[in-house]
Enzyme design. Structure first.
Site, mmCIF file in Angstrom:
data_model
loop_
_atom_site.group_PDB
_atom_site.id
_atom_site.type_symbol
_atom_site.label_atom_id
_atom_site.label_comp_id
_atom_site.label_asym_id
_atom_site.label_seq_id
_atom_site.Cartn_x
_atom_site.Cartn_y
_atom_site.Cartn_z
ATOM 1 N N GLU A 88 10.974 16.332 10.279
ATOM 2 C CA GLU A 88 11.400 17.388 9.363
ATOM 3 C C GLU A 88 11.073 16.990 7.922
ATOM 4 O OE1 GLU A 88 12.955 20.194 10.296
ATOM 5 O OE2 GLU A 88 13.082 19.667 12.418
ATOM 6 N N ILE A 147 14.950 15.588 29.755
ATOM 7 C CA ILE A 147 15.552 14.678 30.749
ATOM 8 C C ILE A 147 16.875 15.293 31.213
ATOM 9 C CG2 ILE A 147 16.388 12.331 31.207
ATOM 10 C CD1 ILE A 147 14.906 11.381 28.707
ATOM 11 N N GLU A 167 22.646 21.534 28.899
ATOM 12 C CA GLU A 167 21.733 20.453 29.282
ATOM 13 C C GLU A 167 20.721 20.135 28.181
ATOM 14 O OE1 GLU A 167 21.409 18.534 32.563
ATOM 15 O OE2 GLU A 167 20.499 17.477 30.887
ATOM 16 N N LYS A 209 24.091 13.139 19.735
ATOM 17 C CA LYS A 209 23.710 13.088 21.159
ATOM 18 C C LYS A 209 24.535 12.036 21.901
ATOM 19 C CE LYS A 209 19.007 14.611 20.180
ATOM 20 N NZ LYS A 209 17.660 14.129 19.828
ATOM 21 N N GLY A 228 16.222 16.750 25.453
ATOM 22 C CA GLY A 228 15.369 17.865 25.888
ATOM 23 C C GLY A 228 15.016 17.912 27.368
ATOM 24 N N ARG A 265 15.620 36.467 13.547
ATOM 25 C CA ARG A 265 15.590 37.179 12.263
ATOM 26 C C ARG A 265 14.297 37.975 12.119
ATOM 27 N NH1 ARG A 265 17.352 31.861 9.070
ATOM 28 N NH2 ARG A 265 15.492 31.247 10.198
ATOM 29 N N GLY A 324 4.002 17.517 11.833
ATOM 30 C CA GLY A 324 5.088 18.364 12.321
ATOM 31 C C GLY A 324 6.031 17.644 13.278
ATOM 32 N N GLY A 370 10.595 19.355 22.388
ATOM 33 C CA GLY A 370 9.378 20.133 22.648
ATOM 34 C C GLY A 370 9.743 21.453 23.300
ATOM 35 N N ASP A 413 21.292 12.477 14.067
ATOM 36 C CA ASP A 413 20.924 13.281 15.236
ATOM 37 C C ASP A 413 21.259 12.498 16.515
ATOM 38 O OD1 ASP A 413 18.973 15.461 16.548
ATOM 39 O OD2 ASP A 413 18.375 13.490 17.280
HETATM 40 N N1 LIG Z 1 12.982 21.759 19.066
HETATM 41 C C1 LIG Z 1 13.299 21.007 20.101
HETATM 42 O O1 LIG Z 1 12.444 20.380 20.715
HETATM 43 C C2 LIG Z 1 14.727 20.896 20.544
HETATM 44 C C3 LIG Z 1 15.064 20.005 21.577
HETATM 45 C C4 LIG Z 1 16.387 19.941 22.044
HETATM 46 C C5 LIG Z 1 17.328 20.772 21.458
HETATM 47 N N2 LIG Z 1 16.977 21.608 20.425
HETATM 48 C C6 LIG Z 1 18.001 22.467 19.866
HETATM 49 O O2 LIG Z 1 17.636 23.824 20.151
HETATM 50 C C7 LIG Z 1 18.122 24.672 19.122
HETATM 51 C C8 LIG Z 1 16.955 25.494 18.575
HETATM 52 O O3 LIG Z 1 15.995 24.600 18.036
HETATM 53 P P1 LIG Z 1 14.517 25.087 17.663
HETATM 54 O O4 LIG Z 1 13.732 23.860 17.411
HETATM 55 O O5 LIG Z 1 14.027 26.065 18.645
HETATM 56 O O6 LIG Z 1 14.792 25.821 16.264
HETATM 57 P P2 LIG Z 1 13.825 26.795 15.472
HETATM 58 O O7 LIG Z 1 12.425 26.622 15.914
HETATM 59 O O8 LIG Z 1 14.172 26.631 14.045
HETATM 60 O O9 LIG Z 1 14.295 28.243 15.951
HETATM 61 C C9 LIG Z 1 15.497 28.821 15.552
HETATM 62 C C10 LIG Z 1 15.464 30.294 15.897
HETATM 63 O O10 LIG Z 1 16.714 30.856 15.537
HETATM 64 C C11 LIG Z 1 16.488 32.059 14.845
HETATM 65 N N3 LIG Z 1 17.592 32.329 13.927
HETATM 66 C C12 LIG Z 1 18.048 31.556 12.931
HETATM 67 N N4 LIG Z 1 19.094 32.152 12.315
HETATM 68 C C13 LIG Z 1 19.280 33.311 12.953
HETATM 69 C C14 LIG Z 1 20.188 34.387 12.792
HETATM 70 N N5 LIG Z 1 21.122 34.383 11.851
HETATM 71 N N6 LIG Z 1 20.101 35.429 13.620
HETATM 72 C C15 LIG Z 1 19.152 35.462 14.585
HETATM 73 N N7 LIG Z 1 18.266 34.472 14.800
HETATM 74 C C16 LIG Z 1 18.328 33.423 13.987
HETATM 75 C C17 LIG Z 1 15.184 31.850 14.105
HETATM 76 O O11 LIG Z 1 14.667 33.122 13.780
HETATM 77 P P3 LIG Z 1 13.272 33.346 13.014
HETATM 78 O O12 LIG Z 1 12.217 32.636 13.810
HETATM 79 O O13 LIG Z 1 13.064 34.792 13.096
HETATM 80 O O14 LIG Z 1 13.463 32.809 11.653
HETATM 81 C C18 LIG Z 1 14.389 31.074 15.137
HETATM 82 O O15 LIG Z 1 13.749 31.968 16.015
HETATM 83 C C19 LIG Z 1 18.797 23.747 18.104
HETATM 84 O O16 LIG Z 1 20.160 23.677 18.395
HETATM 85 C C20 LIG Z 1 18.138 22.414 18.358
HETATM 86 O O17 LIG Z 1 18.954 21.321 17.977
HETATM 87 C C21 LIG Z 1 15.713 21.689 19.969
#
Ligand SMILES: NC(=O)c1ccc[n+]([C@@H]2O[C@H](COP(=O)([O-])OP(=O)(O)OC[C@H]3O[C@@H](n4cnc5c(N)ncnc54)[C@H](OP(=O)(O)O)[C@@H]3O)[C@@H](O)[C@H]2O)c1
Length: 434
Positions: free
Chosen positions: A191, A137, A130, A206, A135, A45, A188, A303, A202
């Site tokens: 949430e 593993i 994957e 999984k 994450g 976004r 951080g 991460g 969550d």
């Molecule tokens: N965080 C982890 O360690 C982790 C681990 C395993 C799996 N996951 C999975 O990975 C996925 C992403 O997680 P994350 O932690 O990276 O999330 P995040 O930090 O919240 O990032 C989400 C991204 O999606 C973008 N976004 C949201 N709505 C959008 C839209 N309508 N159009 C375009 N872009 C959009 C956001 O844009 P803006 O930044 O511009 O707002 C942001 O860049 C999720 O499914 C999560 O469950 C995360």
């Protein structure tokens, strides 16, 4: 050699980690593949505020994901947005345009992954996920390929890093859950709305995905018994230690005579088991196979970079399949088709249980509780009581010999009506076989 092209939607934690690995590790990746992965479009976004690594070369930026799924140059779309609505639209549009998809989205893959896979097969493209569980593993690769020759009998996991961090800090410091949670939120690690983590949802998504890979059944997350960690207190850790156990949020999938029993719940596990040494935000999965016996997988469950590695490795696998030109695709669920899961209640399982009470102390309490246990045919194993200054809120523990969960539930329900209890008894299974 000609490159394979990638579009990345979502530049948050996972998206930014993915891009930095694709940039910094580009030569190694090309060496392993024999060709380069080229990022041609990225989307978020607020895309214009994002740092895109310069070494990726010219990359188109857009805030409209349709520019990625509709970009004729893009061969693989990485969906790294999360959630179940926009992410579903992105994946459907990518499949419609015959682009392969790599996703990190556990929520979406747990709720409708097998339908998405069916669409992917019909479109002749690939789907890889994957990063959706644990994450860093590579547990999907293990279940899909590494030990796919085995027949899995049970899988136990610590699949939620936030709740494991909270539990291990409570254990180390003796602090209340609310205090550790508030600190984790400040740092951080948790949430603002912690429900998905501490209420077990969550981890449940999984487990639904891992159990589908391990047992070949399509599992609806709401069919999995779930209980979070909110009721645990430092007192429980002290009593657990007296029993030479600790407490973790255990995701379990076990093949039994009755069928596949699935649960996400806090449980007592022996201090000597390898799962007990999983500390902080780490994840672990323990798989038991009929032929290969026990294998154990451990690493960072989340991460930016650990999860980014999983996404990049998926991109590499899908890119290889695109380059090989084979119409055959390996199902991300490790089975070409999943069977329908017939839920089996955890109430049929037999376990030893830990029952923790908080009471207004008075004579006859133990006799009342023991009477209820006896009426359900439950044998008492031990009674533990730490010295306590106040008689108004006295915690103590009864452990019972292995018995059916149904009997324990009935006993707890009856006990909860006793007027000397300050709250309903807490009943936790003791996973002594781990
Ligand atoms: N965080 C982890 O360690 C982790 C681990 C395993 C799996 N996951 C999975 O990975 C996925 C992403 O997680 P994350 O932690 O990276 O999330 P995040 O930090 O919240 O990032 C989400 C991204 O999606 C973008 N976004 C949201 N709505 C959008 C839209 N309508 N159009 C375009 N872009 C959009 C956001 O844009 P803006 O930044 O511009 O707002 C942001 O860049 C999720 O499914 C999560 O469950 C995360």
């Amino acid at each position: 050699m000609q490159e394979v092209t990638v579009g990345v939607v979502g530049l948050g934690n996972v998206g930014s980690g993915t891009l930095s690995i694709l940039a910094e590790n580009a030569d190694q990746i090309a060496l392993k593949l024999g060709f380069r992965l080229k990022v041609c479009t990225v989307c978020s976004r607020s895309v214009h505020d994002k740092q895109i690594p310069e070494s990726l070369g010219p990359v188109a930026r857009t805030s409209d994901w349709r520019d990625v799924t509709g970009d004729p140059r893009v061969q693989i779309v990485a969906e790294l947005v999360g959630g179940a609505s926009v992410a579903a639209d992105i994946i459907h549009a990518a499949i419609h345009n015959r682009k392969s998809v790599v996703t990190a989205n556990k929520e979406l893959m747990a709720s409708c992954g097998s339908e998405i896979w069916n669409r992917a097969i019909q479109a002749g493209i690939n789907l890889a996920m994957e990063a959706s569980v644990c994450g860093g593993i590579p547990i999907h690769a293990v279940l899909r390929e590494g030990i796919s020759g085995d027949r899995i009998t049970a899988l136990y996991g610590i699949l939620n890093g936030t709740s494991n961090y909270i539990l291990t800090e409570m254990e180390k410091r003796g602090d209340q859950l609310e205090d550790v949670l508030a600190e984790a939120q400040k740092l951080g690690y948790a949430e603002a709305d912690p429900s998905a983590d501490i209420d077990g949802f969550d981890a449940r998504s999984k487990l639904a995905i891992l159990a589908a890979l391990a047992f070949g059944e399509k599992i609806t997350p709401s069919d999995i018994f779930v209980e979070g960690i909110r009721r645990l207190s430092p007192t429980d850790f002290r009593y657990a230690h007296q029993l030479k156990h600790t407490i973790r949020l255990i995701c379990a999938a076990r093949q039994t005579h009755e069928g596949l029993i699935l649960s996400v719940r806090p449980a007592l596990i022996p201090e000597s088991t390898i799962l007990a040494s999983v500390q902080g935000a780490y994840n672990a999965v323990w798989v038991k196979g009929q032929y290969g016996d026990d294998t154990f997988y451990y690493g960072r469950g989340a991460g930016s970079r650990p999860t980014g590695v999983a996404v990049v490795s998926d991109l590499m696998r899908v890119a290889r399949e695109i380059r090989s030109g084979s119409p055959e695709r390996v199902s991300p669920f490790a089975h070409p088709r999943l069977g329908e899961y017939r839920p089996v209640s955890v109430a049929v399982q037999t376990r030893a249980y830990y029952l923790r009470f908080r009471v207004h102390d008075r004579p006859g309490i133990l006799a009342s509780l023991a009477g209820i246990l006896a009426s359900k045919n439950i044998s008492l194993e031990a009674v533990l009581q730490e010295p306590c200054e106040t008689k108004q809120d006295l915690p103590f523990v009864i452990t019972v010999e292995p018995t059916s969960e149904q009997s324990v539930r009935e006993a707890v329900e009856e006990m909860a009506r006793l007027d000397f209890l300050r709250e309903a008894p807490l009943a936790l299974p003791m996973e002594t076989a781990l």
